[in-house]
Design a protein around this motif. Sequence first.
Motif: not given
Length: 78
Positions: A58-65, A71-72
């Motif tokens: 049930r867990l969804r992880i979203e990582i921004h890096y 700038g990417e």
Amino acid sequence: MDQPSVFDRVLGQMRDGVQKYGLPGGTVILAGQSVFLLRLAPFERDQDSDFGDLVLRRLRIEIHYESLYGGEDYVLHS
């Protein structure tokens, strides 16, 4: 006053011992470094089946890096 997030409400239903780790903007993780984002210690398979279900189904992880150059805005989804 801020309302607890859905994530915090779900964790509140789990037994004591669930730990979460947040990475505020600007946090640096070094190459080869590992960090538990969510942890239950000690984990008892029979007693903690709800936690296992949360993590596996049930867990969804979203990582921004970004790289060191910036700038990417890379995004990683679980």
